[in-house]
Design a protein around this motif. Structure first.
Motif, PDB file in Angstrom:
ATOM      1  N   UNK A  45     -77.995  71.005  27.965  1.00  0.00           N
ATOM      2  CA  UNK A  45     -77.718  72.272  28.656  1.00  0.00           C
ATOM      3  C   UNK A  45     -78.039  73.407  27.696  1.00  0.00           C
ATOM      4  N   UNK A 100     -61.319  77.240  30.899  1.00  0.00           N
ATOM      5  CA  UNK A 100     -62.447  76.325  30.984  1.00  0.00           C
ATOM      6  C   UNK A 100     -63.608  76.888  31.781  1.00  0.00           C
ATOM      7  N   UNK A 101     -64.786  76.339  31.485  1.00  0.00           N
ATOM      8  CA  UNK A 101     -66.026  76.705  32.156  1.00  0.00           C
ATOM      9  C   UNK A 101     -66.125  75.908  33.452  1.00  0.00           C
ATOM     10  N   UNK A 103     -68.743  75.011  36.550  1.00  0.00           N
ATOM     11  CA  UNK A 103     -70.165  75.031  36.894  1.00  0.00           C
ATOM     12  C   UNK A 103     -70.373  74.928  38.402  1.00  0.00           C
TER      13      UNK A 103
ATOM     14  N   UNK B  33     -65.669  70.314  23.415  1.00  0.00           N
ATOM     15  CA  UNK B  33     -65.467  69.971  24.819  1.00  0.00           C
ATOM     16  C   UNK B  33     -66.192  68.662  25.145  1.00  0.00           C
ATOM     17  N   UNK B  35     -67.562  66.807  28.678  1.00  0.00           N
ATOM     18  CA  UNK B  35     -67.806  66.980  30.106  1.00  0.00           C
ATOM     19  C   UNK B  35     -68.339  65.673  30.693  1.00  0.00           C
ATOM     20  N   UNK B  37     -70.811  64.582  33.828  1.00  0.00           N
ATOM     21  CA  UNK B  37     -71.747  65.105  34.819  1.00  0.00           C
ATOM     22  C   UNK B  37     -72.254  63.959  35.681  1.00  0.00           C
ATOM     23  N   UNK B  43     -71.591  69.824  35.431  1.00  0.00           N
ATOM     24  CA  UNK B  43     -70.640  69.199  34.508  1.00  0.00           C
ATOM     25  C   UNK B  43     -69.197  69.568  34.857  1.00  0.00           C
ATOM     26  N   UNK B  45     -65.304  69.535  33.151  1.00  0.00           N
ATOM     27  CA  UNK B  45     -64.587  69.397  31.889  1.00  0.00           C
ATOM     28  C   UNK B  45     -63.587  68.248  31.943  1.00  0.00           C
ATOM     29  N   UNK B  48     -60.675  69.522  26.249  1.00  0.00           N
ATOM     30  CA  UNK B  48     -61.031  70.578  25.318  1.00  0.00           C
ATOM     31  C   UNK B  48     -60.120  70.503  24.105  1.00  0.00           C
ATOM     32  N   UNK B  56     -56.791  71.429  26.754  1.00  0.00           N
ATOM     33  CA  UNK B  56     -56.806  71.153  28.189  1.00  0.00           C
ATOM     34  C   UNK B  56     -57.318  69.743  28.410  1.00  0.00           C
ATOM     35  N   UNK B  58     -56.379  68.291  31.566  1.00  0.00           N
ATOM     36  CA  UNK B  58     -55.838  68.136  32.917  1.00  0.00           C
ATOM     37  C   UNK B  58     -56.720  67.287  33.833  1.00  0.00           C
ATOM     38  N   UNK B  59     -58.014  67.194  33.555  1.00  0.00           N
ATOM     39  CA  UNK B  59     -58.910  66.420  34.409  1.00  0.00           C
ATOM     40  C   UNK B  59     -59.366  65.122  33.746  1.00  0.00           C
ATOM     41  N   UNK B  91     -71.404  64.784  28.345  1.00  0.00           N
ATOM     42  CA  UNK B  91     -71.898  65.862  27.499  1.00  0.00           C
ATOM     43  C   UNK B  91     -70.804  66.341  26.573  1.00  0.00           C
TER      44      UNK B  91
END
Lengths: 113, 113
Positions: A45, A100-101, A103, B33, B35, B37, B43, B45, B48, B56, B58-59, B91
């Protein structure tokens, strides 16, 4: 929850022409960042351009520029003088402050020689 | 400057096996981070880190995924046991602080048979 929508799964453009990729986002925040990333087949990316929400001036990076409409929550990417190397997936991304990012689903850009 | 390094580039395993990915961020980048994808998506997250602490997760599916960043530099992401739906590109990215542009590695493509 914040969402990022890219309504164009695929776009194509003739080499040397101009193309615009669309992105809209949903947020209740006033301070945030917006990004366009390019992902070629190599998978990395690559950051194309970054916009800070508090800045009214649209960001530009050489052939790449954005049209940032904060009230409309729109953040489109314009690529001028398209080159074969611009072919890739383009992702719009949103980041509120230090969070957080998020997308979008991406737009596949094809350059026609 | 050297970019974000990831290994391996590709990994194929059978379901219920375990796998680990490694990431070395850009020197001096405190935030790291991971990710996931999935094909056709942007992507997402997973986790982090700020130095060696989790900001973070959480996911992150904690029943099968784990990650660590010992000494606040390199990081590993592990999946045990793998499921078919874990097939994706993983990633790694890093940044100076949370709000700065994230720099991505080339990713690891994981295929689960």
């Amino acid at each position: 929850a914040q969402t990022v929508t890219q309504s164009q799964p695929e776009m194509s453009v003739q080499e040397a022409e101009t193309v615009t990729l669309s992105c809209t986002y949903d947020t209740s925040e006033s301070d945030y960042y917006l990004f366009w990333y390019k992902q070629p087949p190599s998978r990395q990316m690559i950051l194309v351009i970054r916009q800070e929400a508090y800045k009214q001036q649209n960001a530009t990076e050489n052939r790449f520029s954005v049209n940032f409409q904060k009230a409309a929550k729109s953040f489109s990417l314009k690529i001028s003088d398209s080159q074969l190397g611009d072919a890739a997936m383009y992702f719009c991304a949103y980041q509120p402050g230090n969070e957080k990012l998020t997308f979008g689903t991406g737009t596949r850009l094809t350059i026609i020689p | 400057e050297a970019g974000v390094a990831q290994s391996p580039r590709y990994k194929i395993i059978e379901k219920r096996q375990s796998v680990a990915f490694w990431c070395n961020p850009i020197s001096g980048h405190a935030t790291l981070y991971w990710y996931q994808q999935i094909l056709g998506q942007g992507p997402k997250l997973l986790i982090q880190f700020q130095n060696n602490g989790v900001v973070d997760d959480s996911q992150l599916p904690k029943d099968r995924f784990s990650a660590e960043r010992l000494k606040g530099v390199d990081s590993t992401l592990k999946i045990q046991p793998a499921k078919l739906e874990d097939s994706a590109v993983y990633l790694c990215a890093s940044s100076l602080i949370g709000a700065q542009p994230q720099h991505f590695g080339d990713g690891t493509r994981l295929s689960i048979l």
